[in-house]
Each structure stands twice: as C-alpha cells, then as structure tokens.
Motif scaffolding. Structure first.
Motif, short mmCIF file in Angstrom:
data_model
loop_
_atom_site.label_atom_id
_atom_site.label_comp_id
_atom_site.label_asym_id
_atom_site.label_seq_id
_atom_site.Cartn_x
_atom_site.Cartn_y
_atom_site.Cartn_z
N THR A 1 6.70 11.08 1.92
CA THR A 1 6.19 10.70 3.46
C THR A 1 4.67 10.87 3.75
O THR A 1 4.07 10.05 4.44
CB THR A 1 7.15 11.62 4.35
OG1 THR A 1 8.58 11.48 3.90
CG2 THR A 1 6.91 11.11 5.74
N GLY A 2 4.23 11.89 2.93
CA GLY A 2 2.71 12.21 3.10
C GLY A 2 2.00 11.02 2.60
O GLY A 2 0.73 10.61 3.03
N ILE A 3 2.28 10.37 1.42
CA ILE A 3 1.56 9.33 0.88
C ILE A 3 1.59 8.11 1.70
O ILE A 3 0.74 7.44 1.96
CB ILE A 3 2.19 8.79 -0.45
CG1 ILE A 3 1.98 10.03 -1.67
CG2 ILE A 3 1.91 7.44 -0.87
CD1 ILE A 3 2.47 9.79 -2.78
N THR A 4 2.96 7.79 2.56
CA THR A 4 2.80 6.60 3.47
C THR A 4 2.15 7.00 4.74
O THR A 4 1.35 6.28 5.16
CB THR A 4 4.48 6.64 3.91
OG1 THR A 4 5.34 6.54 2.56
CG2 THR A 4 4.75 5.34 4.65
N ILE B 1 -9.10 -1.66 -2.37
CA ILE B 1 -9.10 -0.23 -1.79
C ILE B 1 -8.05 0.36 -1.89
O ILE B 1 -7.60 1.61 -2.13
CB ILE B 1 -9.95 -0.16 -0.35
CG1 ILE B 1 -11.21 -0.96 -0.52
CG2 ILE B 1 -9.80 1.22 0.09
CD1 ILE B 1 -12.03 -0.93 0.84
N GLY B 2 -6.85 -0.37 -1.25
CA GLY B 2 -5.53 0.34 -1.05
C GLY B 2 -4.94 0.78 -2.40
O GLY B 2 -4.41 1.86 -2.52
N SER B 3 -5.19 -0.31 -3.50
CA SER B 3 -4.52 0.10 -4.90
C SER B 3 -5.09 1.50 -5.34
O SER B 3 -4.68 2.34 -5.82
CB SER B 3 -4.76 -0.93 -5.79
OG SER B 3 -4.02 -2.03 -5.09
N ALA B 4 -6.60 1.73 -5.09
CA ALA B 4 -7.20 2.77 -5.75
C ALA B 4 -6.80 4.18 -4.95
O ALA B 4 -6.56 5.07 -5.69
CB ALA B 4 -8.56 2.52 -5.25
N VAL B 5 -6.56 3.91 -3.63
CA VAL B 5 -6.06 5.08 -3.05
C VAL B 5 -4.79 5.28 -3.15
O VAL B 5 -4.51 6.65 -3.54
CB VAL B 5 -6.44 4.78 -1.18
CG1 VAL B 5 -5.67 5.97 -0.43
CG2 VAL B 5 -7.69 4.78 -1.00
N GLY B 6 -3.70 4.40 -3.42
CA GLY B 6 -2.50 4.86 -3.78
C GLY B 6 -2.31 5.30 -5.19
O GLY B 6 -1.45 6.31 -5.40
N GLU B 7 -3.07 4.91 -5.96
CA GLU B 7 -3.20 5.60 -7.49
C GLU B 7 -3.71 7.15 -7.31
O GLU B 7 -3.15 8.01 -8.18
CB GLU B 7 -3.90 4.68 -8.39
CG GLU B 7 -3.38 3.37 -8.80
CD GLU B 7 -2.23 3.37 -9.51
OE1 GLU B 7 -1.82 4.57 -9.98
OE2 GLU B 7 -1.38 2.26 -9.49
N ALA B 8 -4.58 7.34 -6.59
CA ALA B 8 -5.15 8.63 -6.31
C ALA B 8 -4.21 9.59 -5.81
O ALA B 8 -4.09 10.64 -6.16
CB ALA B 8 -6.53 8.41 -5.44
N LEU C 1 -2.45 13.10 -6.98
CA LEU C 1 -2.85 14.27 -6.25
C LEU C 1 -1.46 14.93 -5.64
O LEU C 1 -1.34 16.22 -5.57
CB LEU C 1 -3.69 13.89 -5.26
CG LEU C 1 -5.15 13.76 -5.48
CD1 LEU C 1 -5.77 13.16 -4.35
CD2 LEU C 1 -5.78 14.85 -6.32
N MET C 2 -0.40 13.94 -5.18
CA MET C 2 0.74 14.66 -4.45
C MET C 2 1.44 15.29 -5.41
O MET C 2 1.84 14.92 -6.45
CB MET C 2 1.28 13.54 -3.90
CG MET C 2 0.74 13.00 -2.56
SD MET C 2 0.53 14.10 -1.31
CE MET C 2 -0.14 13.37 0.03
N PRO C 3 2.35 16.55 -4.87
CA PRO C 3 3.09 17.18 -5.92
C PRO C 3 4.51 16.49 -5.92
O PRO C 3 5.43 16.76 -5.11
CB PRO C 3 3.22 18.53 -5.01
CG PRO C 3 2.88 18.07 -3.56
CD PRO C 3 1.86 16.98 -3.69
#
Length: 434
Positions: free
Chosen positions: A334-337, A307-314, A318-320
C-alpha cells in the motif's frame, strides 16, 4: 555528484519534482504551474511534444471540458433548480442527512455511469442549486463540504466498482495484458465494497460534517413548480440520450468523452443550442482544464521517460516485503502505491504497479491477483488533490480553495490508513486472498 547531473533522468526528475512541489504547496495558481511544466519540459526536450501535451488528447480532458459546458446549460435552462427542488424537499432537513445524500448519490450513480468526470458534471450544478435552496451560500465552508462530497464520493468510492473509473480500467487492462488475468465485476465488488465503499463512505460523511459544518434551512415552497419550459424539455432529452450512451458504451464503443463533446457542441450551436459565446466564456473554467491537462501530461511524461519505472524498482528494493510478515507486506505494498501516486497520479499508478506485481508476489508470497488488488486502497486514497483529477475538477466547478481540498484529503487518508487498512487486510484474509 557529477554523475547525477549527467544521468538522463536528472533533468526530467527535477522538472517533475518542482512541478509536484508547486502543486502540493499551492505557491502558484495550479494552472500557472501546469503552464510552467509545459514550458520547461518542451524547452529542455525531456520528451516529445505528443507526450508532454498528451493530456490535451486524453478523454479525461474532454470530459472535463464538456462537463463545464453542460453544467452551464443545465443551470441556465433551470433544469438544475428543478432537480434540486425535487431532492431538497426531503434531503435538507439536517446537515448530516444532506451530506450523506450527496455522497450516496455520487456513489450510486457510479453503478450506471462509467465516467467520473461525467458524473461530476451532471451532479455539481444540481447540488449547487440544492445548496442555494437550502440557504447555503457560495464560498461558505458548508458549500465547500458539499462540493468536496461530490468529488470525493465520485472518485474514492467508485474505486470499488470495476468499470466506474479510469484507474480501475488501467489496472484491468494491465493485468490482462501482462498476465492474462481477467478481472470480474462481482468478485471485485465483493472484495472492495465493504471496506473501501461502505465504511469509507461513512467516514467521509463524518469528516465533511466535522470539518465543514453547515446548517441548511429547508426551502418551503408554497407554490407548485411551474411546468417544464421548451428549453428544459429539449435539454432533458439531450441529457437522457447522453446518459444512455454513457451507460451502453460497451455496446457501441463510443467513449464517454466523445459523447459528452458531441452534446457540448449541440448545446453551443446557434439557434439550436442553449448558451451563447459570452456565456461559454464566463462559465467554462479554462484554468481547471489546463490544470487537468497538466496533471495528465505529467503522468504520461513520468511513464515515457522511465522515471516511474526507476522509482518503482527503487521502492521494490527499499520496502520491507517479507513472506513471513504478511501484514507488514500488505502495508508495504500500500505504501508503494501511495508513493507512486505522488509522481504518476492515480491514473498512472496501476500501469506501473501492475507490471511490477509479479515481483511483489514473489517477495511477499501473496497470490498474484491479490497483489494486484491491494493497490486499489492506495491509488483511491490521494494525499493531495492533484493526485486525482476528478477531485480537482469538482474543486474547480465548486470554486473550492486548495487548502480545503488538501485538508479533507489528508484527514481521509489518515483515517483510511489508521482504521480501514487493517480492516481491509482482515477482509482479504477472511476471503482467503492472502
């Protein structure tokens, strides 16, 4: 839609998501939510038992357990009150001074003790006795403020000291294992202490004084303190040995958890120790222990199921992240973290984020080491208490309600992201890290 239900991550994600929502909203007592997670995860077979119940095998769990046991002994023998007497003589003249002294003590202890849980276990009974001597009642807002000062000062500020907490060590190990990068103590301290240590500590003190006002009344002891009793001396020597073992862990290789557990066993031994079975039952908060095991088990499950890897890749998509907009990229990392902190908690975030750091570096143009360092601000600033198990433990030891912990978490997070994040970016720039 039907593809979602057949996806191998659908059921694990639902169970993890519901658990997080229940913890975040406190609709159920935290330990019941943890038990529900264990039940649902095992029934649905989303991971092997050693993964789901991995929190019970974690050193953090046993540090929590031993902290409760040692705390009972410290209070019973009178050692906590003796230490509090020494501290309260000069540190309870005003509420800001009292709060600042607790926060500073929590932070200073991180330089010599490698374990968040160990520091909380050592400090909480002393601070509780100090509060009692200053006529601060248990269950009052002022007491909640002091207990949270221990938890937040211990966890959030110690992130600026490389070996002082678990997420830092996970990040260091992941950086070395993935990229061969070895983090050094002094450069790390210089990079993070001015903003995330000193300035954040000042903001923390101000927020506690504002949100949890108190009016300490310094104790005026006319009679001198009585000499230390036999049990006090024996326990003091035992704690001194434990402290030396914690500080010298890098030499002998025995983890703080197992040193603490050994001390706990000695404390409970008949005729040798200090507490009885009844005192153990009354003083050791198994609810908090189960809650911590649930948090740690959830983090391990999220990692092992993917789950963590999938969310990280997403999030990476998505992030600019843009090399031409460095501040926006700094904000996005920082938002990703922060987002990962919701599903993996602070201990698990560095394991995933650090493995994705090369991709983040390529997208932002930041040096790889700087990308790795940026995550410290995110994982050291939880939005909710469950994201940082040391804060949960401090709240459990101090019997702080979830609402009070959430209030301080959110207030400090807002202040961090609005005030400290731009200053952190500026400090990185001044040091030539971006």
């Amino acid at each position: 839609m039907s593809l979602w239900f057949t996806h191998p991550l659908f059921l694990p994600s639902v169970i993890v998501g519901v658990t997080i929502v229940l913890w975040a909203t406190s609709l159920l007592p935290e330990f019941i939510t943890a038990l529900l997670f264990f039940t649902a995860a095992m029934t649905a077979k989303i991971a092997p038992p050693d993964v789901i119940f991995g929190g019970f095998a974690s050193s953090a769990f046993w540090l929590v357990f031993s902290g409760f046991v040692l705390g009972v002994a410290i209070r019973k023998t009178g050692l906590a009150d003796r230490a509090a007497r020494a501290l309260s003589a000069k540190l309870t003249d005003s509420w800001p001074l009292m709060v600042a002294s607790v926060v500073l003590l929590s932070y200073a202890l991180a330089f010599v003790m490698p374990s968040n849980m160990g520091r909380i276990a050592l400090l909480m009974p002393i601070v509780a006795a100090m509060a009692k001597r200053a006529n601060i009642a248990d269950g009052s807002r002022a007491w909640y403020g002091l207990a949270l000062a221990v938890g937040f000062g211990t966890f959030q500020l110690s992130a600026t000291i490389l070996p002082a907490n678990v997420p830092n060590l996970v990040m260091s190990g992941a950086a070395e294992g993935s990229y061969g990068i070895h983090l050094n103590y002094v450069p790390y301290l210089l990079l993070h202490t001015p903003v995330l240590g000193i300035l954040k500590g000042l903001i923390l003190i101000g927020l506690i004084c504002w949100l949890f006002p108190g009016a300490p009344k310094p104790a005026r002891d006319l009679a001198p303190a009585e000499p230390m009793g036999r049990d006090e001396k024996r326990l003091a020597w035992l704690l001194a040995v434990v402290l030396v073992m914690w500080v010298t862990e890098s030499w002998h290789g025995v983890g703080p958890a197992w040193t603490g557990l050994a001390a706990s066993v000695i404390v409970m031994l008949p005729r040798i120790g200090f507490i009885t079975g009844e005192e153990f039952s009354a003083g050791v908060n198994m609810r908090t222990c189960i809650y911590v095991a649930g948090i740690l088990g959830l983090a391990i499950t999220v990692t092992q199921t993917g789950i963590g890897s999938a969310v990280g890749e997403a999030l990476l998509r998505l992030m600019p992240l843009d090399a031409d907009k460095p501040f926006t990229s700094f904000l996005a990392l920082t938002g990703i973290t922060t987002a990962l902190n919701f599903i993996m908690t602070a201990n698990g975030v560095p394991a995933l984020y650090t493995t994705l750091a090369q991709s983040f570096s390529d997208a932002t143009g930041f040096p790889l080491l700087s990308v790795i360092m940026i995550q410290v601000l995110g994982y050291s600033t939880p939005l909710l208490p469950y994201q940082a198990s040391p804060i949960v433990v401090a709240m459990g030891l101090g019997k702080v309600p979830a609402r009070a912990g959430m209030l301080l978490c959110l207030a400090l997070a807002v202040a961090t992201y609005v005030v400290l994040l731009p200053l952190d970016y500026l400090w990185f720039s001044v040091l030539g890290r971006l």
